[in-house]
Design a protein around this motif. Structure first.
Motif, PDB file in Angstrom:
ATOM      1  N   ASN A  72     -17.090  -0.271  -2.723  1.00  0.00           N
ATOM      2  CA  ASN A  72     -16.955   1.179  -2.296  1.00  0.00           C
ATOM      3  C   ASN A  72     -15.844   1.594  -1.588  1.00  0.00           C
ATOM      4  O   ASN A  72     -15.324   2.660  -1.647  1.00  0.00           O
ATOM      5  CB  ASN A  72     -18.428   1.677  -1.804  1.00  0.00           C
ATOM      6  CG  ASN A  72     -19.125   1.992  -2.802  1.00  0.00           C
ATOM      7  OD1 ASN A  72     -19.058   2.874  -3.608  1.00  0.00           O
ATOM      8  ND2 ASN A  72     -20.542   1.635  -2.687  1.00  0.00           N
ATOM      9  N   GLN A  73     -15.686   0.707  -0.556  1.00  0.00           N
ATOM     10  CA  GLN A  73     -14.429   0.814   0.357  1.00  0.00           C
ATOM     11  C   GLN A  73     -13.219   0.921  -0.309  1.00  0.00           C
ATOM     12  O   GLN A  73     -12.160   1.638  -0.196  1.00  0.00           O
ATOM     13  CB  GLN A  73     -14.396  -0.128   1.754  1.00  0.00           C
ATOM     14  CG  GLN A  73     -13.587  -0.035   2.767  1.00  0.00           C
ATOM     15  CD  GLN A  73     -13.531  -1.133   3.762  1.00  0.00           C
ATOM     16  OE1 GLN A  73     -14.102  -1.635   3.793  1.00  0.00           O
ATOM     17  NE2 GLN A  73     -12.149  -1.102   4.232  1.00  0.00           N
ATOM     18  N   TYR A  74     -13.221   0.018  -1.149  1.00  0.00           N
ATOM     19  CA  TYR A  74     -11.833  -0.204  -2.091  1.00  0.00           C
ATOM     20  C   TYR A  74     -11.688   1.252  -2.828  1.00  0.00           C
ATOM     21  O   TYR A  74     -10.431   1.856  -2.829  1.00  0.00           O
ATOM     22  CB  TYR A  74     -12.083  -1.389  -3.230  1.00  0.00           C
ATOM     23  CG  TYR A  74     -11.111  -1.395  -4.104  1.00  0.00           C
ATOM     24  CD1 TYR A  74      -9.508  -1.636  -4.062  1.00  0.00           C
ATOM     25  CD2 TYR A  74     -11.402  -0.531  -5.458  1.00  0.00           C
ATOM     26  CE1 TYR A  74      -8.787  -1.819  -4.995  1.00  0.00           C
ATOM     27  CE2 TYR A  74     -10.465  -0.865  -6.427  1.00  0.00           C
ATOM     28  CZ  TYR A  74      -8.944  -1.206  -6.286  1.00  0.00           C
ATOM     29  OH  TYR A  74      -8.209  -1.102  -7.366  1.00  0.00           O
ATOM     30  N   LEU A  75     -12.765   1.865  -3.266  1.00  0.00           N
ATOM     31  CA  LEU A  75     -12.463   3.309  -4.126  1.00  0.00           C
ATOM     32  C   LEU A  75     -12.288   4.195  -3.102  1.00  0.00           C
ATOM     33  O   LEU A  75     -11.484   5.154  -3.205  1.00  0.00           O
ATOM     34  CB  LEU A  75     -13.765   3.495  -4.869  1.00  0.00           C
ATOM     35  CG  LEU A  75     -14.422   2.650  -6.220  1.00  0.00           C
ATOM     36  CD1 LEU A  75     -15.561   2.971  -6.499  1.00  0.00           C
ATOM     37  CD2 LEU A  75     -13.385   3.065  -7.311  1.00  0.00           C
ATOM     38  N   GLN A  76     -12.836   4.281  -1.974  1.00  0.00           N
ATOM     39  CA  GLN A  76     -12.792   5.221  -0.895  1.00  0.00           C
ATOM     40  C   GLN A  76     -11.420   5.502  -0.506  1.00  0.00           C
ATOM     41  O   GLN A  76     -10.828   6.469  -0.299  1.00  0.00           O
ATOM     42  CB  GLN A  76     -13.725   5.098   0.257  1.00  0.00           C
ATOM     43  CG  GLN A  76     -15.259   5.435  -0.123  1.00  0.00           C
ATOM     44  CD  GLN A  76     -15.488   6.948  -0.227  1.00  0.00           C
ATOM     45  OE1 GLN A  76     -14.756   7.830   0.376  1.00  0.00           O
ATOM     46  NE2 GLN A  76     -16.526   6.935  -1.179  1.00  0.00           N
ATOM     47  N   GLU A  77     -10.746   4.160  -0.430  1.00  0.00           N
ATOM     48  CA  GLU A  77      -9.340   4.348   0.028  1.00  0.00           C
ATOM     49  C   GLU A  77      -8.383   4.317  -1.164  1.00  0.00           C
ATOM     50  O   GLU A  77      -7.028   4.234  -0.764  1.00  0.00           O
ATOM     51  CB  GLU A  77      -9.151   2.724   0.815  1.00  0.00           C
ATOM     52  CG  GLU A  77     -10.047   2.751   1.874  1.00  0.00           C
ATOM     53  CD  GLU A  77      -9.666   1.542   2.854  1.00  0.00           C
ATOM     54  OE1 GLU A  77      -9.063   0.728   2.345  1.00  0.00           O
ATOM     55  OE2 GLU A  77     -10.353   1.201   3.794  1.00  0.00           O
ATOM     56  N   GLY A  78      -8.698   4.635  -2.371  1.00  0.00           N
ATOM     57  CA  GLY A  78      -7.714   5.324  -3.239  1.00  0.00           C
ATOM     58  C   GLY A  78      -7.573   4.184  -4.579  1.00  0.00           C
ATOM     59  O   GLY A  78      -6.783   4.252  -5.283  1.00  0.00           O
ATOM     60  N   GLY A  79      -8.566   3.155  -4.477  1.00  0.00           N
ATOM     61  CA  GLY A  79      -8.297   2.148  -5.684  1.00  0.00           C
ATOM     62  C   GLY A  79      -8.936   2.650  -6.743  1.00  0.00           C
ATOM     63  O   GLY A  79      -9.890   3.813  -6.954  1.00  0.00           O
ATOM     64  N   LYS A  80      -8.760   1.971  -7.971  1.00  0.00           N
ATOM     65  CA  LYS A  80      -9.212   2.461  -9.443  1.00  0.00           C
ATOM     66  C   LYS A  80     -10.052   1.414  -9.744  1.00  0.00           C
ATOM     67  O   LYS A  80      -9.956   0.214  -9.831  1.00  0.00           O
ATOM     68  CB  LYS A  80      -7.967   2.862 -10.206  1.00  0.00           C
ATOM     69  CG  LYS A  80      -6.881   3.537  -9.561  1.00  0.00           C
ATOM     70  CD  LYS A  80      -7.571   5.136  -9.221  1.00  0.00           C
ATOM     71  CE  LYS A  80      -6.443   5.715  -8.318  1.00  0.00           C
ATOM     72  NZ  LYS A  80      -4.992   5.985  -8.793  1.00  0.00           N
ATOM     73  N   MET A  81     -11.109   1.773 -10.539  1.00  0.00           N
ATOM     74  CA  MET A  81     -12.116   0.831 -11.182  1.00  0.00           C
ATOM     75  C   MET A  81     -12.348   1.302 -12.699  1.00  0.00           C
ATOM     76  O   MET A  81     -12.569   2.310 -13.133  1.00  0.00           O
ATOM     77  CB  MET A  81     -13.331   0.581 -10.433  1.00  0.00           C
ATOM     78  CG  MET A  81     -13.206  -0.058  -9.168  1.00  0.00           C
ATOM     79  SD  MET A  81     -14.991  -0.343  -8.720  1.00  0.00           S
ATOM     80  CE  MET A  81     -15.417  -1.581  -9.633  1.00  0.00           C
ATOM     81  N   LEU A  82     -12.557   0.130 -13.592  1.00  0.00           N
ATOM     82  CA  LEU A  82     -12.814   0.338 -15.065  1.00  0.00           C
ATOM     83  C   LEU A  82     -14.231  -0.601 -15.129  1.00  0.00           C
ATOM     84  O   LEU A  82     -14.106  -1.931 -14.868  1.00  0.00           O
ATOM     85  CB  LEU A  82     -11.793  -0.068 -15.780  1.00  0.00           C
ATOM     86  CG  LEU A  82     -12.171  -0.180 -17.523  1.00  0.00           C
ATOM     87  CD1 LEU A  82     -12.384   1.450 -17.921  1.00  0.00           C
ATOM     88  CD2 LEU A  82     -11.115  -0.682 -18.188  1.00  0.00           C
TER      89      LEU A  82
END
Length: 370
Positions: free
Chosen positions: A97-107
């Motif tokens: 979640n932190q990765y996404l919050q900081e601008g990460g992209k997930m598939l």
């Protein structure tokens, strides 16, 4: 006057030291319980390694202990087909979640679709169903379709049959069905098989969380099995990675909407109704016609360069196609005479039928006219 010749030598350096193609770094999220030879995960990694634009690395869920271990990946791809597995460790989920919050992209693909619940970005529970796939004479075409267009379908005309198995089988699909609608996600694509768009089977969603973006695809991205639509699948996946990685999009972004429908009156000062009287339709004589006094339930069609109309001799229209799209189907016409309350449905009558290269002509005879 003395002439001076100057020779200029220009050297273009093309070595790897002066030019390098940017590669998208992708972390393929997996678990040590799957092992390296887990069929679907291994096939996904092989796909990434076979593409020049990707730099793939396996990320083992058990080894994610700090944000440093994942923050440098452009995209994290969680792909597996094990319905019994989900990420349980709360610290790992917090780091993702932190990765996404900081601008990460997930598939998220296949059974990993359910991670939208595990990550807490979608409160409505994901549903999983089994879908029987059988060849009914038109092949086993399974795919996804956007509402008009979306960048993940670039080059695919708004939808793609990405999975076409070689034999009858059963597939597992995850998403939101019927009246179950995701609360936070936008519906990118719905189920599509043969000519049927299943608007109530919402299988592709996208989420924006913090500065990051997530795509969840709940069906048909199978890489480890024989698939006649493999090229379409690979183009679709490449589009997904491009869409996640790029801020700009080539195609307009549309989403399926599920709010209540309403009729809105059209008002315009420039709208004018023009009344025209009907004129008799003049039918030229033709040497290429077949006439029968009594029509049957046999198939007939009228085809032009762009449109095909299909139906039965007696009446109605089964389907109208402007390939590759079916405009509408199951059209019926009826006549109501002023001296009767009931409607006379034409497909229940037996007209005279005339078949021509350019048309099918039905001549109906009634007591009050023809």
């Amino acid at each position: 006057m003395k002439q001076i010749t100057v020779l200029i030598i220009v050297t273009f350096l093309t070595s790897q030291f002066c030019y390098s193609q940017y590669q998208i770094s992708i972390g393929l999220l997996t678990t040590k319980t799957f092992q390296d030879d887990q069929k679907e995960v291994a096939a996904a990694f092989d796909f990434l390694e076979g593409q020049d634009q990707y730099n793939p690395t396996k990320i083992y869920i058990e080894d994610i202990s700090t944000i440093d271990s994942i923050e440098n990946f452009d995209i994290i791809w969680f792909h597996h087909n094990d319905p019994s597995y989900s990420i349980q460790n709360s610290e790992t989920l917090d780091l993702l979640n932190q990765y996404l919050q900081e601008g990460g992209k997930m598939l998220l693909t296949l059974d990993a679709f359910r991670s939208v619940n595990d990550l807490g970005i979608e409160p409505n529970s994901v549903e999983t169903k089994n879908k029987e796939v059988a060849d009914g004479g038109y092949g086993r075409k399974l795919g996804l379709h956007a509402f008009r267009s979306h960048p993940i379908f670039d080059g695919l005309n708004g939808g793609a049959y990405i999975y076409k198995p070689q034999q009858d089988t059963s597939v597992r699909i995850s998403g939101y069905f019927d009246l179950n609608i995701p609360q936070n996600g936008a519906v990118v694509a719905v189920d599509w098989d043969y000519i049927f768009i299943r608007e109530n089977a919402k299988l592709v969603l996208e989420y924006w969380t913090g500065k990051g973006k997530l795509l969840a695809i709940g069906a048909y991205t199978v890489l480890s099995e024989s698939n006649s639509s493999r090229q379409h699948l690979e183009l679709f996946l490449n589009n997904c990675f491009d869409y996640l990685n790029e801020d700009k999009t080539k195609s307009p972004v549309h989403h399926w909407q599920y709010y209540p429908q309403e009729v809105i009156p059209f008002e315009s000062d420039h709208f004018e109704v023009i009344e025209r009287k009907s004129n008799p339709w003049k039918i030229e004589e033709s040497d290429f016609s077949i006439i029968r006094d009594k029509a049957t339930k046999n198939y007939c069609e009228a085809a032009g360069e762009r449109i095909l109309i299909m139906g039965k001799e007696t009446g109605g229209i089964d389907e109208i196609w402007s390939h590759p799209f079916m405009a509408f189907r199951d059209y019926e016409a009826g006549i109501k005479f002023s001296n009767k309350d009931s409607i006379i449905w034409l497909n229940e009558q037996t007209p005279q039928i005339e078949i021509r290269p350019e048309s099918c002509i039905r001549n109906y005879a009634f007591q009050n006219g023809s």
